[in-house]
Each structure stands twice: as structure tokens, then as C-alpha cells.
Design an enzyme around this catalytic site. Structure first.
Site, PDB file in Angstrom:
ATOM      1  N   GLY A 144     -46.656 -24.987  26.861  1.00 20.58           N
ATOM      2  CA  GLY A 144     -47.345 -25.253  25.584  1.00 20.58           C
ATOM      3  C   GLY A 144     -46.836 -26.251  24.864  1.00 20.58           C
ATOM      4  O   GLY A 144     -45.585 -26.684  25.037  1.00 20.58           O
ATOM      5  N   CYS A 145     -47.751 -27.036  23.923  1.00 24.36           N
ATOM      6  CA  CYS A 145     -47.389 -27.948  23.357  1.00 24.36           C
ATOM      7  C   CYS A 145     -46.078 -27.884  22.371  1.00 24.36           C
ATOM      8  O   CYS A 145     -45.256 -28.614  22.208  1.00 24.36           O
ATOM      9  CB  CYS A 145     -48.439 -28.744  22.628  1.00 24.36           C
ATOM     10  SG  CYS A 145     -49.563 -27.804  21.341  1.00 24.36           S
ATOM     11  N   TYR A 146     -46.278 -26.863  21.601  1.00 22.10           N
ATOM     12  CA  TYR A 146     -45.143 -26.535  20.608  1.00 22.10           C
ATOM     13  C   TYR A 146     -43.748 -26.379  21.290  1.00 22.10           C
ATOM     14  O   TYR A 146     -42.863 -26.814  20.894  1.00 22.10           O
ATOM     15  CB  TYR A 146     -45.635 -25.500  19.907  1.00 22.10           C
ATOM     16  CG  TYR A 146     -46.304 -25.400  18.568  1.00 22.10           C
ATOM     17  CD1 TYR A 146     -46.208 -26.424  17.603  1.00 22.10           C
ATOM     18  CD2 TYR A 146     -47.420 -24.812  18.435  1.00 22.10           C
ATOM     19  CE1 TYR A 146     -46.913 -26.700  16.672  1.00 22.10           C
ATOM     20  CE2 TYR A 146     -48.475 -24.911  17.443  1.00 22.10           C
ATOM     21  CZ  TYR A 146     -48.263 -25.793  16.321  1.00 22.10           C
ATOM     22  OH  TYR A 146     -49.029 -26.017  15.361  1.00 22.10           O
TER      23      TYR A 146
END
Length: 341
Positions: A144-146
Site C-alpha cells: 500500500g502507499c501509506y
């Protein structure tokens, strides 16, 4: 040439894959799927790609897609990728999944996403700075990006055994919410505002705990995300609290810099920034910029990272993984700077 396909290419990650792959010297994009847009040109929803691609969206089975491709990117929502991935693998394709379906162990996925995993498969968590085994994988669960920005910020300190607890505070551009409009991304709600959401219960936390826990068992991880009035980028502030007896080590700036430089010596997309990282310096690029500052007479060091959520946080990282899987230099097709200003 490597023949590549994109399953679910009508969203932001699909468009970003196409943009980045357009200048990849070793890739031929053979197909892009979308059932609802089948037969329509890719440039209908990705106007920046007009004249770059002559592709139309197609409605294909997994077997049909795999027969035409060496690598397939799955850019469909979580819970949907698992309907594609097994058939793609069985038909001989290697797969990079940009959904959450193959990032976590099955029991953690089911608890986090409150759904039954219908098609478990062995996969590698696709953060290449931490997982060199990406190169030999047939299935990648793209992070995921986070978690990408958060894990990369703290991994060297966790690996060095210096961290007791970390509290992540992330600010993301609205493109992280996807192409479909929502109350959060509606301009009157977002303009001149910062919106915290899923304040203590974001679904990306298990990825952070998983990866940092592998480096330092028992590490405590807390996370709160915010949406900011920007299109791209994630700025993560990590409040890192030292283990007992380790606070003095975090006060030595040169020693901490050596920890980061040594840990990331084979990681070309990690840059130690001069001063606080800027979203503009990484926008549109696959770089992750990191800086740190220890608080005097304290057990806290603050680490800040900046990534483009659509590139290093999604599509760029997926291509970085594909490069390694294909035996290419990981920088191939990705070695360009951010868009500043």
C-alpha cells in the site's frame, strides 16, 4: 521485449502504469482490460495518453490475458484480484497485484478486510528495498502507499534494534482515494482543509506491523492518516521512540546517517534529503526522500519521508518489482527526477 498486460486499467494506478511504461525500453503493453469500457480507446479516460497508445480497453478472461503476456499487473479493487490471480498464474503469467489481496497472510487479510480469502497463493511483499526475493517471485503483493512511505522511513532504525515504538502521521493527496469521487475528495470539503480519517483503524497498519516486526520483533506501531488539498504525494512523519538504552545512539546524527546509508546502499530510489523532504521533489517519480532529526535530551527521533503515492506508492513500485523479476536493472524505465515545481 517483455509483453505486459494491465487488468483493470481505467483507474489512477492503471493510467500511471501506462504513463510510466510508455517509455520503458524493454516493455510492450499488449492489453488493458475494463469490462465496462470494452472497445473504447484508453485515451477516453486517460486523455494524457492520447497519441501515445492506440490501445482499446478489452474484456478478457485471465487465461486470454496470460496467453498474450509475460507479466500482468492487476489493478482491480481488493477482494476482486483473488478472482484473477490464480488463473493468471496457472496460465503461466507472472503477476504484480496492486490490490491488498496478496500483501498479508490469509488470516490477517481476513481479519483486516472482514472477508473470506477465496484463493490464497504464495506471494512476496513487493517492497524491493527489504525483499530481494522479489526477483524470483511469480506473484508480488505490491505494498500500500501509506506502508511504503512509513516502512521505508523507519526500517533502518528498526533493523538496528533501536526502536521501541513508532507513531506514524501521514498526509496524503486525494488521488490516494481513487478515481471515483467521494465526500472526502469533493472540492468544497477538501479545499483549505486537512481531514483525518480512520484515525486509529486504517487497514494499512497490518502491513506496517508485519514488515517492521520482521526487522524488530515486538515493535509497537501506531498510525493516523490525513487527506490534504493536493493531488499527489504522501508526507509521513514518524515519531520514533528509542528502546531503553538506545536514546543516546539516536542523538548521534552522523551515526544515524551511517545506519541509513548502509541499510540502503543497494537502494537507488532512496535519497537522504537535505532538510525536510518536499513532495514536489518526488512528485511523478519513484524516489523516496527521507530526513531525520533527533529531539535533544529525549528518547525521540523524528523521521520524515516523502513519496508520490501513485508512483513509489503504487505503479512505479510495481514496475520496479517487474524489472527485478525480469532480470533487469530496477531503475529501467523509472530513472527520472520529480516534477518541481
Amino acid at each position: 521485449m517483455i509483453d505486459v498486460g494491465i487488468i483493470g486499467g481505467s483507474g489512477y494506478t492503471g493510467g500511471e502504469l501506462l504513463r510510466l511504461l510508455a517509455n520503458h525500453p524493454e516493455v510492450d503493453v499488449r492489453l488493458v482490460t475494463s469490462r465496462k469500457l470494452s472497445g473504447k480507446p484508453v485515451s477516453l479516460v486517460h486523455p494524457h495518453l492520447k497519441g501515445i497508445y492506440s490501445l482499446n480497453f478489452e474484456a478478457l478472461s485471465a487465461k486470454e490475458a496470460a496467453e498474450r503476456c509475460d507479466f500482468v499487473f492487476t489493478g482491480v479493487p481488493h477482494g476482486t484480484a483473488m478472482d484473477w490471480v490464480p488463473d493468471l498464474l496457472d496460465a503461466g503469467a507472472r503477476v504484480i497485484d496492486l490490490s491488498s489481496d496478496y500483501r498479508l497472510p490469509v488470516e490477517v487479510f481476513e481479519r483486516t478486510y472482514d472477508m473470506k480469502h477465496r484463493a490464497p497463493r504464495d506471494s512476496v511483499f513487493g517492497l524491493p528495498e527489504l525483499h530481494p526475493e522479489v526477483a524470483g517471485a511469480r506473484l508480488i503483493g505490491n505494498p500500500g502507499c501509506y506502508p511504503t512511505g512509513a516502512i521505508l522511513a523507519v526500517a533502518p532504525l528498526a533493523h538496528a534494534g533501536l526502536v521501541e515504538r513508532v507513531v506514524f502521521d501521514s498526509k496524503s493527496g486525494i488521488s490516494g482515494a481513487g478515481i471515483e469521487p467521494s465526500a472526502t475528495s469533493h472540492y468544497p470539503n477538501m479545499s483549505e482543509n486537512v481531514i483525518p480519517y480512520k484515525i486509529t483503524s486504517h487497514r494499512h497498519v497490518p502491513e506496517m506491523k508485519q514488515e517492521l516486526g520482521l526487522l524488530s520483533p515486538g515493535i509497537e506501531v501506531n498510525f493516523t492518516p490525513h487527506v490534504i488539498p493536493a493531488v499527489r504525494g504522501i508526507l509521513t512523519t514518524a515519531h520514533v521512540f528509542a528502546k531503553e538504552g538506545a536514546a543516546e545512539s539516536l542523538q548521534d546524527k552522523e551515526a544515524v546517517a551511517r545506519i541509513y546509508s548502509s541499510f540502503y546502499k543497494e537502494a537507488p530510489f532512496i535519497r537522504l534529503a537535505d532538510g525536510a523532504p518536499r513532495l514536489g521533489a518526488v512528485r511523478g517519480s519513484n524516489f523516496c526522500d527521507i530526513s531525520f532529526e533527533a529531539e535533544r535530551e529525549s528518547d525521540r527521533i523524528v523521521v520524515v519521508s516523502a513519496i508520490d503515492n501513485l508512483v513509489k506508492g503504487a505503479s512505479g513500485q510495481a514496475i520496479q518489482n517487474m524489472n527485478l523479476m525480469a532480470g533487469l536493472d530496477q531503475r529501467t524505465g523509472l530513472w527520472f527526477p520529480g516534477m518541481l515545481p
